[in-house]
Design a protein around this motif. Structure first.
Motif, mmCIF file in Angstrom:
data_model
loop_
_atom_site.group_PDB
_atom_site.id
_atom_site.type_symbol
_atom_site.label_atom_id
_atom_site.label_comp_id
_atom_site.label_asym_id
_atom_site.label_seq_id
_atom_site.Cartn_x
_atom_site.Cartn_y
_atom_site.Cartn_z
ATOM 1 N N ARG A 1 -5.770 -0.360 7.074
ATOM 2 C CA ARG A 1 -4.890 -0.335 5.755
ATOM 3 C C ARG A 1 -3.456 -0.860 6.177
ATOM 4 O O ARG A 1 -2.740 -0.268 6.349
ATOM 5 C CB ARG A 1 -4.712 0.861 5.083
ATOM 6 N N MET A 2 -3.355 -2.267 5.900
ATOM 7 C CA MET A 2 -2.212 -3.050 6.423
ATOM 8 C C MET A 2 -1.247 -3.447 5.022
ATOM 9 O O MET A 2 -2.097 -3.691 3.782
ATOM 10 C CB MET A 2 -2.366 -4.352 7.281
ATOM 11 N N GLU B 1 -15.088 1.273 3.269
ATOM 12 C CA GLU B 1 -15.294 -0.020 2.770
ATOM 13 C C GLU B 1 -14.803 -1.185 3.951
ATOM 14 O O GLU B 1 -13.650 -1.013 4.425
ATOM 15 C CB GLU B 1 -14.510 -0.472 1.553
ATOM 16 N N LEU B 2 -15.848 -1.914 4.324
ATOM 17 C CA LEU B 2 -15.381 -3.101 5.105
ATOM 18 C C LEU B 2 -15.410 -4.355 4.422
ATOM 19 O O LEU B 2 -14.751 -5.209 4.648
ATOM 20 C CB LEU B 2 -16.738 -3.083 6.121
ATOM 21 N N GLU C 1 0.632 -1.161 -0.026
ATOM 22 C CA GLU C 1 -0.149 -0.054 -0.267
ATOM 23 C C GLU C 1 0.908 1.328 0.198
ATOM 24 O O GLU C 1 1.901 1.284 0.605
ATOM 25 C CB GLU C 1 -0.894 0.113 1.134
#
Ligand code: ATP
Length: 505
Positions: A255-256, A326-327, A246
């Motif tokens: 965010r990983m 977003e999930l 990312e």
């Protein structure tokens, strides 16, 4: 609770630690601590049960992370799994160019939401839908948002990086850190991590860490279908790690670079995909609600910019502390992936339909949810500060993690009223021993009972069982409910089945 407090709570109570913290951490990589691993496993189990165990026509798979490099050529990831990046020349900070524009849209949306909230307070019989569709200022802002989103979607799908930059400049978007509007050009950045097979470096030996688990399912489609004799429609579910390099990763586990996905690919007859797309949209939304997530914290968001493989796509968004994001994604992936693999491998990936008496490549509807994002959603939804009555009738504040009992790291804590009374601790240990095979339990005898309750509240334990002097007389214990604080006296012999009923619902 605000985002900073959620992050510090995660560390203090052993949910999440920064990876390699003693070396100052590794950016966007995290480790799950003792409570974290339990919560994460419970999320995965709950998903697996509702997908695989509850559906006769969905089966599981655990494919390897490494796959033949042609997989990623076929899927389009080598050529198209890119994000547009932009740097600010003054702050030297890097951003995802599309996210800068999306955040700009979110700010306009926040103004609309604020106006709605204000109006709500003014009128008793407030009709939100009517207000949104008639109020001049709201409509004007909505029009602006639609225009910006439409132009961004067009530029993203055609790869027009120049227009993305032009939009950033026209909207006068400034670097959130420095306030500067001095931007570089927008460039494409491929998100896949690569390494090499064996000891020969070179393009042919380049291996990728999978950026999604879905491809392991596609390449095994026929193996699974034939070995389980499934008929269409049927699904293959998988939980596993995925890796994405990312560009920016500043939102904790949202965010990983290394994360876990829970994906299900549902194979259907061509032409029936929209019916199944609608079915999975509704089913997945209900799943989130079944865990107690309030409906106003969830919403659908249709994709303006469809991925290269999709003919319809929607996100289930959750209201994180930093806004609706977003999930989970539900995508109608057509026959794109199977057809591509068929072409590149030269192997048929077709289903023989006994009713139609013909072979065809099935269409696919995918549900894809990030386990880590689900974890963050559950923490941010559940973690609360509350004022509650004390044992002596006064009021005090407590931090409580209101998790669904099935997700709670420990289901029950067994607490002897006093530490140094052997009759009590012996009886409490016996109760603990009788439960530990059935549930993840804790035994705690340290500190005053009130403090022990607070410790359990903070990690989301739904039930505390207290052993007092009366227990020694009547073989009864007290169960305290985390959320209602109500206390119930029950026989030890009934305890296990009662807890089971409460937890399994
Ligand atoms: P985003 O737009 O936020 O980058 P995406 O659209 O690329 O996400 P998908 O490719 O649809 O995400 O992946 C499916 C799910 O995997 C997402 O809904 C999300 O829950 C999870 N996910 C994707 N990327 C990450 C990440 N970097 N860290 C944690 N979870 C992720």
């Amino acid at each position: 609770m605000d985002f900073k407090n959620i992050i510090s709570h995660c560390k203090e109570y052993g949910f999440i630690f920064q990876s390699s913290e003693i070396y100052d951490g590794l950016s966007a990589v995290y480790d799950y601590g003792p409570n974290g691993v339990e919560l994460k496993n419970n999320i995965k189990n709950y998903w697996w049960k509702s997908m695989v165990q509850m559906h006769q026509n969905i089966v599981g798979l655990d494919a390897a992370i490494f796959m033949h490099p042609k997989t990623w050529k076929a899927s389009g990831h080598v050529d198209a799994f890119n994000d547009p990046l932009i740097d600010n020349k003054d702050s030297k900070k890097r951003y995802r160019a599309d996210v800068l524009i999306e955040d700009y849209i979110a700010k306009i949306e926040a103004k609309n939401d604020k106006d709605v909230q204000k109006a709500k307070k003014r009128f008793d019989d407030f009709d939100e839908a009517m207000f949104r569709s008639t109020n001049g200022r709201i409509l004007e802002r909505q029009k602006k948002m639609d225009e910006i989103a439409g132009r961004l979607a067009k530029a993203m799908s055609s790869g027009d990086l120049g227009d993305i930059k032009a939009q950033i400049e026209e909207l006068e978007i400034a670097c959130p850190v420095s306030g500067s509007k001095n931007w570089t050009d927008v460039r494409q950045f491929n998100l896949m991590f690569s390494t090499q097979l064996g000891n020969i470096a070179g393009e042919e030996d380049k291996l990728y860490l999978r950026p999604e688990t879905a491809q392991g399912i596609f390449v095994n489609f026929l193996n699974v279908q034939k070995s389980t004799r499934q008929k269409l429609p049927f699904g293959i579910a998988q939980i596993g790690k995925a890796f994405r390099n990312e560009i920016v990763a500043r939102q904790f586990i949202f965010r990983m670079r290394e994360f876990e996905q829970m994906e299900m690919q549902f194979f259907v007859q061509p032409g029936s995909e929209m019916k199944w797309y609608e079915y999975w949209k509704e089913t997945r939304m209900k799943w989130h609600q079944s865990l107690g997530t309030p409906i106003d914290k969830l919403r659908f968001h249709d994709h303006d910019n469809l991925a290269h493989y999709a003919n319809a796509a929607v996100d289930i968004q959750f209201q994180f502390p930093f806004g609706f994001k977003e999930l989970e994604g539900i995508h109608s992936r057509t026959d794109f992936d199977l057809t591509q693999h068929q072409e590149l491998s030269g192997r048929k990936l077709q289903y023989f339909d006994p009713e139609l008496n013909e072979n065809y490549v099935p269409y696919v509807v995918e549900t894809s949810i990030g386990c880590d994002r689900m974890f963050l959603a559950m923490l941010s939804n559940g973690l609360q500060e509350e004022t509650v009555p004390d044992a002596d009738g006064k009021e005090s504040t407590r931090t409580v993690l209101k998790l669904h009992p099935q997700l709670a790291p420990s289901k029950c804590a067994v607490l002897p009223l006093l530490k140094n009374k052997e009759e009590l601790t012996k009886a409490a240990r016996d109760v603990y021993d009788s439960l530990k095979l059935s549930f993840n339990c804790q035994y705690d005898e340290k500190d005053a009972i009130g403090r022990r309750y607070r410790r359990q509240d903070a990690v989301g334990t739904p039930y505390c069982v207290t052993i007092d002097f009366e227990t020694l007389e009547d073989n009864c214990v007290t169960i305290r409910d985390r959320d209602t604080l109500s206390q119930e006296r029950v026989k030890i012999e009934d305890l296990k089945s009662l807890l089971f009923k409460k937890i399994e619902g």
